[in-house]
Design a protein around this motif. Structure first.
Motif, PDB file in Angstrom:
ATOM      1  N   LEU A  98       0.836  -1.200   0.000  1.00 19.45           N
ATOM      2  CA  LEU A  98       0.000   0.000   0.000  1.00 19.45           C
ATOM      3  C   LEU A  98       0.871   1.251   0.000  1.00 19.45           C
ATOM      4  CD1 LEU A  98      -2.786  -1.061   2.537  1.00 19.45           C
ATOM      5  CD2 LEU A  98      -3.007  -0.818   0.058  1.00 19.45           C
ATOM      6  N   ALA A  99       1.943   1.237   0.791  1.00 24.08           N
ATOM      7  CA  ALA A  99       2.835   2.403   0.844  1.00 24.08           C
ATOM      8  C   ALA A  99       3.533   2.621  -0.484  1.00 24.08           C
ATOM      9  CB  ALA A  99       3.859   2.224   1.964  1.00 24.08           C
ATOM     10  N   LEU A 100       4.061   1.555  -1.083  1.00 21.08           N
ATOM     11  CA  LEU A 100       4.798   1.701  -2.337  1.00 21.08           C
ATOM     12  C   LEU A 100       3.881   2.044  -3.501  1.00 21.08           C
ATOM     13  CD1 LEU A 100       7.514  -1.087  -2.052  1.00 21.08           C
ATOM     14  CD2 LEU A 100       7.902   1.371  -2.262  1.00 21.08           C
ATOM     15  N   CYS A 101       2.687   1.491  -3.509  1.00 17.95           N
ATOM     16  CA  CYS A 101       1.761   1.796  -4.601  1.00 17.95           C
ATOM     17  C   CYS A 101       1.186   3.204  -4.469  1.00 17.95           C
ATOM     18  CB  CYS A 101       0.652   0.751  -4.667  1.00 17.95           C
ATOM     19  SG  CYS A 101       1.208  -0.845  -5.320  1.00 17.95           S
ATOM     20  N   ASN A 102       1.288   3.799  -3.281  1.00 16.86           N
ATOM     21  CA  ASN A 102       0.871   5.183  -3.092  1.00 16.86           C
ATOM     22  C   ASN A 102       2.051   6.142  -3.111  1.00 16.86           C
ATOM     23  OD1 ASN A 102      -2.019   5.043  -2.812  1.00 16.86           O
ATOM     24  ND2 ASN A 102      -1.685   3.980  -0.878  1.00 16.86           N
ATOM     25  N   LEU A 103       3.247   5.620  -3.360  1.00 21.32           N
ATOM     26  CA  LEU A 103       4.419   6.481  -3.480  1.00 21.32           C
ATOM     27  C   LEU A 103       4.292   7.303  -4.751  1.00 21.32           C
ATOM     28  CD1 LEU A 103       7.193   7.158  -2.217  1.00 21.32           C
ATOM     29  CD2 LEU A 103       8.166   5.390  -3.663  1.00 21.32           C
ATOM     30  N   GLU A 104       4.516   8.596  -4.655  1.00 20.73           N
ATOM     31  CA  GLU A 104       4.224   9.487  -5.774  1.00 20.73           C
ATOM     32  C   GLU A 104       5.316   9.543  -6.826  1.00 20.73           C
ATOM     33  OE1 GLU A 104       3.163  13.301  -4.256  1.00 20.73           O
ATOM     34  OE2 GLU A 104       1.387  12.553  -3.205  1.00 20.73           O
ATOM     35  N   VAL A 105       6.543   9.163  -6.476  1.00 19.24           N
ATOM     36  CA  VAL A 105       7.644   9.288  -7.438  1.00 19.24           C
ATOM     37  C   VAL A 105       7.924   7.952  -8.106  1.00 19.24           C
ATOM     38  CG1 VAL A 105       8.663  11.145  -6.069  1.00 19.24           C
ATOM     39  CG2 VAL A 105       9.508   8.789  -5.789  1.00 19.24           C
ATOM     40  N   PRO A 106       8.506   7.949  -9.305  1.00 21.15           N
ATOM     41  CA  PRO A 106       8.899   6.700  -9.954  1.00 21.15           C
ATOM     42  C   PRO A 106       9.901   5.919  -9.095  1.00 21.15           C
ATOM     43  CG  PRO A 106       8.961   8.511 -11.519  1.00 21.15           C
ATOM     44  CD  PRO A 106       8.759   9.123 -10.171  1.00 21.15           C
ATOM     45  N   THR A 107       9.765   4.593  -9.118  1.00 27.12           N
ATOM     46  CA  THR A 107      10.656   3.716  -8.350  1.00 27.12           C
ATOM     47  C   THR A 107      11.351   2.735  -9.276  1.00 27.12           C
ATOM     48  OG1 THR A 107       8.803   2.216  -7.907  1.00 27.12           O
ATOM     49  CG2 THR A 107       9.328   3.851  -6.218  1.00 27.12           C
ATOM     50  N   ILE A 108      12.636   2.514  -9.023  1.00 23.56           N
ATOM     51  CA  ILE A 108      13.434   1.548  -9.774  1.00 23.56           C
ATOM     52  C   ILE A 108      13.970   0.519  -8.792  1.00 23.56           C
ATOM     53  CG2 ILE A 108      15.447   1.191 -11.241  1.00 23.56           C
ATOM     54  CD1 ILE A 108      15.242   4.151 -12.052  1.00 23.56           C
ATOM     55  N   LEU A 221      -0.931   6.614 -14.312  1.00 25.52           N
ATOM     56  CA  LEU A 221      -0.614   5.226 -14.648  1.00 25.52           C
ATOM     57  C   LEU A 221      -1.212   4.269 -13.618  1.00 25.52           C
ATOM     58  CD1 LEU A 221       3.087   5.660 -15.796  1.00 25.52           C
ATOM     59  CD2 LEU A 221       1.177   4.923 -17.233  1.00 25.52           C
ATOM     60  N   ILE A 222      -1.162   4.645 -12.349  1.00 27.22           N
ATOM     61  CA  ILE A 222      -1.743   3.801 -11.303  1.00 27.22           C
ATOM     62  C   ILE A 222      -3.261   3.751 -11.453  1.00 27.22           C
ATOM     63  CG2 ILE A 222      -2.154   3.637  -8.816  1.00 27.22           C
ATOM     64  CD1 ILE A 222       0.699   4.726  -8.431  1.00 27.22           C
ATOM     65  N   GLU A 223      -3.881   4.912 -11.664  1.00 25.74           N
ATOM     66  CA  GLU A 223      -5.340   4.945 -11.819  1.00 25.74           C
ATOM     67  C   GLU A 223      -5.775   4.168 -13.050  1.00 25.74           C
ATOM     68  OE1 GLU A 223      -7.665   6.187  -9.756  1.00 25.74           O
ATOM     69  OE2 GLU A 223      -6.006   6.542  -8.366  1.00 25.74           O
ATOM     70  N   GLY A 224      -4.920   4.163 -14.088  1.00 25.26           N
ATOM     71  CA  GLY A 224      -5.256   3.463 -15.322  1.00 25.26           C
ATOM     72  C   GLY A 224      -5.370   1.962 -15.173  1.00 25.26           C
ATOM     73  N   ARG A 225      -4.876   1.420 -14.065  1.00 25.21           N
ATOM     74  CA  ARG A 225      -5.003  -0.023 -13.842  1.00 25.21           C
ATOM     75  C   ARG A 225      -6.453  -0.452 -13.656  1.00 25.21           C
ATOM     76  NH1 ARG A 225      -0.287  -0.680  -9.207  1.00 25.21           N
ATOM     77  NH2 ARG A 225       1.531  -0.742 -10.591  1.00 25.21           N
ATOM     78  N   HIS A 226      -7.286   0.461 -13.173  1.00 20.25           N
ATOM     79  CA  HIS A 226      -8.655   0.045 -12.862  1.00 20.25           C
ATOM     80  C   HIS A 226      -9.729   1.025 -13.318  1.00 20.25           C
ATOM     81  CE1 HIS A 226      -8.611   2.987  -9.595  1.00 20.25           C
ATOM     82  NE2 HIS A 226      -7.431   2.512  -9.245  1.00 20.25           N
ATOM     83  N   LEU A 229     -12.008   4.470 -19.188  1.00 26.29           N
ATOM     84  CA  LEU A 229     -11.355   5.458 -20.033  1.00 26.29           C
ATOM     85  C   LEU A 229     -11.913   6.856 -19.794  1.00 26.29           C
ATOM     86  CD1 LEU A 229      -9.433   6.306 -22.277  1.00 26.29           C
ATOM     87  CD2 LEU A 229     -11.184   5.614 -23.940  1.00 26.29           C
ATOM     88  N   ASP A 230     -13.229   6.993 -19.721  1.00 26.70           N
ATOM     89  CA  ASP A 230     -13.796   8.333 -19.545  1.00 26.70           C
ATOM     90  C   ASP A 230     -13.382   8.939 -18.210  1.00 26.70           C
ATOM     91  OD1 ASP A 230     -15.338   6.529 -18.123  1.00 26.70           O
ATOM     92  OD2 ASP A 230     -17.260   7.470 -18.623  1.00 26.70           O
ATOM     93  N   SER A 231     -13.298   8.107 -17.174  1.00 25.27           N
ATOM     94  CA  SER A 231     -12.870   8.614 -15.869  1.00 25.27           C
ATOM     95  C   SER A 231     -11.412   9.037 -15.900  1.00 25.27           C
ATOM     96  CB  SER A 231     -13.071   7.535 -14.791  1.00 25.27           C
ATOM     97  OG  SER A 231     -14.434   7.189 -14.675  1.00 25.27           O
ATOM     98  N   LEU A 232     -10.585   8.240 -16.576  1.00 25.45           N
ATOM     99  CA  LEU A 232      -9.166   8.578 -16.647  1.00 25.45           C
ATOM    100  C   LEU A 232      -8.948   9.834 -17.481  1.00 25.45           C
ATOM    101  CD1 LEU A 232      -6.400   7.488 -15.654  1.00 25.45           C
ATOM    102  CD2 LEU A 232      -6.105   6.567 -17.942  1.00 25.45           C
ATOM    103  N   LEU A 233      -9.723   9.992 -18.552  1.00 26.74           N
ATOM    104  CA  LEU A 233      -9.600  11.194 -19.367  1.00 26.74           C
ATOM    105  C   LEU A 233      -9.973  12.434 -18.564  1.00 26.74           C
ATOM    106  CD1 LEU A 233     -11.054   9.946 -22.770  1.00 26.74           C
ATOM    107  CD2 LEU A 233      -8.678  10.594 -22.300  1.00 26.74           C
ATOM    108  N   ASP A 234     -10.996  12.312 -17.731  1.00 30.04           N
ATOM    109  CA  ASP A 234     -11.412  13.443 -16.909  1.00 30.04           C
ATOM    110  C   ASP A 234     -10.313  13.811 -15.913  1.00 30.04           C
ATOM    111  OD1 ASP A 234     -13.595  15.288 -16.029  1.00 30.04           O
ATOM    112  OD2 ASP A 234     -13.341  14.187 -14.162  1.00 30.04           O
ATOM    113  N   GLN A 235      -9.715  12.797 -15.279  1.00 31.43           N
ATOM    114  CA  GLN A 235      -8.632  13.063 -14.340  1.00 31.43           C
ATOM    115  C   GLN A 235      -7.405  13.621 -15.062  1.00 31.43           C
ATOM    116  OE1 GLN A 235      -7.593   9.756 -11.851  1.00 31.43           O
ATOM    117  NE2 GLN A 235      -6.247  10.967 -10.555  1.00 31.43           N
ATOM    118  N   SER A 236      -7.150  13.110 -16.272  1.00 27.85           N
ATOM    119  CA  SER A 236      -6.021  13.602 -17.059  1.00 27.85           C
ATOM    120  C   SER A 236      -6.192  15.077 -17.392  1.00 27.85           C
ATOM    121  CB  SER A 236      -5.881  12.794 -18.356  1.00 27.85           C
ATOM    122  OG  SER A 236      -5.656  11.427 -18.087  1.00 27.85           O
TER     123      SER A 236
END
Length: 268
Positions: A98-108, A221-226, A229-236
């Motif tokens: 939960l912590a890593l999936c809510n981390l805001e920066v890219p992770t490698i 990208l995280i929101e796009g998992r679930h 399309l219309d919801s993601l476009l609105d958030q975008s």
């Protein structure tokens, strides 16, 4: 008192977090590990100067997942009612995904050696994975008569696809770095001595970009998992409106226009 689980170093906008328990092969079930992950992610989220997190392990292993001794002592047969074990998972290791999936920066994830069980899932929690040639990956819970209690059943299929996730989860068998590359579990395999330099080179290329844009792109990208399309476009659209107002966008736009010999028009 034991050393902190993480050894943290900084290179500009890049934060390098090294799991520093080689004596346990960087196991994730010791009492202080979950707070270390949650605190790290919270601190990064509020520090706008961090643009990329690189996660790796000290010693020969990336992470062995569970400490077998700790698992027996805390969760074994006769060590409490099942509902207590369930609570221990929810209040314990399940806080890491939960912590890593809510981390805001890219992770490698710079996978420096074996990643077993929860260690394999930890690599999957990161956005990008680079492995050294000696890295080995295994969704090995079934070998101990267990299931992926840390979210692996959600994480692994999204990385390698359902069929290969089933193969790894049902057999528990390890796969080598070459197979991991072919299956898409990692994006590249490099010699051990090139692992951290390769991860840092990629991190620098990411960190060269706008911090706000990186954080908002990861959120989409995280929101796009679930999301639909219309919801993601609105958030975008909403996040793009914010991006247009950042100084990073203004500076990048000015530089791009200058490269093409088109000075920016004066503001009315």
């Amino acid at each position: 008192m034991s050393e902190p689980f993480f050894k943290l170093t900084r290179e500009g906008a890049i934060l390098i977090a090294t799991m520093n328990r080689p004596q346990t092969r960087n196991a994730l079930t010791d009492h202080d590990v979950v707070p270390a992950f949650t605190e790290l992610c919270e601190e990064v989220n509020v520090d706008a100067s961090v643009r990329v997190l690189v996660l790796t392990g000290a010693g020969p292993a990336f992470s062995s997942g569970g400490n077998l001794k700790t698992i027996r002592e805390r969760f074994g047969s006769g060590r409490g009612a099942p509902h207590e074990s369930r609570t221990a998972y929810r209040d314990g290791i399940q806080r890491i995904p939960l912590a890593l999936c809510n981390l805001e920066v890219p992770t490698i994830a710079a996978v420096n050696g074996p990643a077993y069980g929860a260690g394999n899932d930890l690599a999957c929690m990161c956005d990008i994975r680079i492995a050294c040639e000696s890295a080995v990956f295994a969704e090995s819970f079934v070998k101990l008569g267990l299931i992926p209690g840390d979210g692996g059943a959600w994480l692994l299929p999204r990385v390698v696809g359902m069929s290969r996730a089933c193969e790894m989860s049902f057999t528990g068998d390890p796969i080598d770095a070459t197979t991991a590359l072919a299956w898409g579990l990692v994006s590249r395999v490099v010699p051990a001595e090139h692992l951290l330099p390769s991860a840092l080179d990629l991190a620098r290329r990411i960190a060269a970009n706008s911090g706000p844009a990186l954080r908002m792109t990861k959120r989409l990208l995280i929101e796009g998992r679930h999301a639909r399309l219309d919801s993601l476009l609105d958030q975008s659209a909403a996040l793009q409106a914010l991006a247009h107002q950042t100084t990073e966008h203004e500076s990048a736009l000015d530089a791009a226009l200058a490269r093409f010999g088109q000075p920016r028009a004066a503001t009315p």
